[in-house]
Design a protein around this motif. Structure first.
Motif, PDB file in Angstrom:
ATOM      1  N   THR A   1       4.549   4.679   3.138  1.00 53.31           N
ATOM      2  CA  THR A   1       3.805   3.450   2.855  1.00 53.31           C
ATOM      3  C   THR A   1       4.243   2.326   3.779  1.00 53.31           C
ATOM      4  N   ASN A   2       5.537   2.192   3.957  1.00 50.58           N
ATOM      5  CA  ASN A   2       6.067   1.148   4.827  1.00 50.58           C
ATOM      6  C   ASN A   2       5.585   1.344   6.263  1.00 50.58           C
TER       7      ASN A   2
ATOM      8  N   ARG B   1       1.786   0.409   6.431  1.00 53.67           N
ATOM      9  CA  ARG B   1       1.586  -1.051   6.363  1.00 53.67           C
ATOM     10  C   ARG B   1       2.044  -1.734   7.644  1.00 53.67           C
ATOM     11  N   THR B   2       3.125  -1.263   8.236  1.00 48.77           N
ATOM     12  CA  THR B   2       3.609  -1.830   9.493  1.00 48.77           C
ATOM     13  C   THR B   2       2.578  -1.643  10.596  1.00 48.77           C
TER      14      THR B   2
ATOM     15  N   LEU C   1      -0.670  -1.260  10.210  1.00 49.32           N
ATOM     16  CA  LEU C   1      -1.824  -2.122   9.929  1.00 49.32           C
ATOM     17  C   LEU C   1      -1.518  -3.579  10.280  1.00 49.32           C
ATOM     18  N   ALA C   2      -0.341  -4.053   9.908  1.00 46.58           N
ATOM     19  CA  ALA C   2       0.029  -5.442  10.176  1.00 46.58           C
ATOM     20  C   ALA C   2       0.116  -5.718  11.676  1.00 46.58           C
TER      21      ALA C   2
ATOM     22  N   TRP D   1      -3.157   3.614  13.317  1.00 45.47           N
ATOM     23  CA  TRP D   1      -3.230   3.547  11.867  1.00 45.47           C
ATOM     24  C   TRP D   1      -4.086   4.664  11.277  1.00 45.47           C
TER      25      TRP D   1
ATOM     26  N   GLU E   1       2.253  -1.037  -2.740  1.00 45.57           N
ATOM     27  CA  GLU E   1       2.157  -1.663  -1.421  1.00 45.57           C
ATOM     28  C   GLU E   1       1.126  -0.982  -0.524  1.00 45.57           C
ATOM     29  N   LEU E   2       0.465   0.029  -1.023  1.00 46.47           N
ATOM     30  CA  LEU E   2      -0.472   0.807  -0.217  1.00 46.47           C
ATOM     31  C   LEU E   2      -1.884   0.232  -0.336  1.00 46.47           C
ATOM     32  N   PRO E   3      -2.516  -0.127   0.782  1.00 47.81           N
ATOM     33  CA  PRO E   3      -3.903  -0.597   0.723  1.00 47.81           C
ATOM     34  C   PRO E   3      -4.856   0.601   0.628  1.00 47.81           C
TER      35      PRO E   3
END
Length: 188
Positions: free
Chosen positions: A55-56, A59-60, A62-63, A69, A104-106
């Motif tokens: 997940t981390n 998200r990294t 995507l950010a 991604w 935390e997962l979109p």
């Protein structure tokens, strides 16, 4: 109490449970022609630490607006949703009840195929728990529904809770006093 939430089979509830050793998906659907919800359970084969790492990483990416991604988006779809894909035929909306690192997962960015995120196929809602979802459902007559609205002055820095959890969760933010809250309470 869950059956009305499934809107005649047009909505499904995905409840994730993440433990230190294993993760599970509980799927609640309303089969066509049935009034009773169906519950299925699936083992996801990942533990809390693995899901946190994945997940981390996602998200990294995507950010950072990384073009890399898509691979983790498909991998997460395969891990979390492909096992229930056949059960979701005819479903238009998903209620997702995440757990642990999945908060935390979109989910809306998970992709079945390249350029086909989950959001294309389903309307998505999130819930903190199944109990929270059914909170609005009618209660039996012997349990009248009550509402409460309370305001407190957030003097969190003055006292430390026994577990320290409130301090960890809330002290990261700047909390300002709520004017006149204590004065109003004293007047009553």
């Amino acid at each position: 109490q869950v059956a009305p939430l499934l809107r005649g089979g047009k909505e499904a509830i995905l409840r994730f449970v993440v433990t230190e050793e294993e993760s599970f998906l509980f799927l609640l659907t309303l089969p066509e022609g049935s009034a009773k919800p169906q519950l299925k359970m699936f083992s996801l084969g990942k533990n809390r630490a693995e899901l946190f790492r994945l997940t981390n990483d996602f998200r990294t990416r995507l950010a950072a607006r990384s073009l890399a991604w898509e691979q983790p988006a498909r991998a997460f779809y395969d891990l979390l949703l492909r096992p229930v894909a056949a059960d979701l035929r005819g479903v238009e909306a998903l209620v997702i009840v995440p757990d642990g690192p999945l908060w935390e997962l979109p989910f809306q960015a998970l992709a079945r195929d390249a350029d086909h995120p989950l959001l294309v196929d389903y309307a998505l809602r999130y819930a903190s728990s199944l109990a929270r979802l059914t909170h609005g459902a009618p209660l039996p007559n012997d349990h009248p529904q009550r509402e409460l609205l309370a305001f407190l002055n957030p003097a969190l820095g003055q006292r430390r809770s026994e577990s320290g959890m409130s301090q960890v969760a809330l002290m990261a933010n700047e909390w300002q006093p709520l004017p006149k809250v204590e004065k109003r309470s004293e007047e009553r």
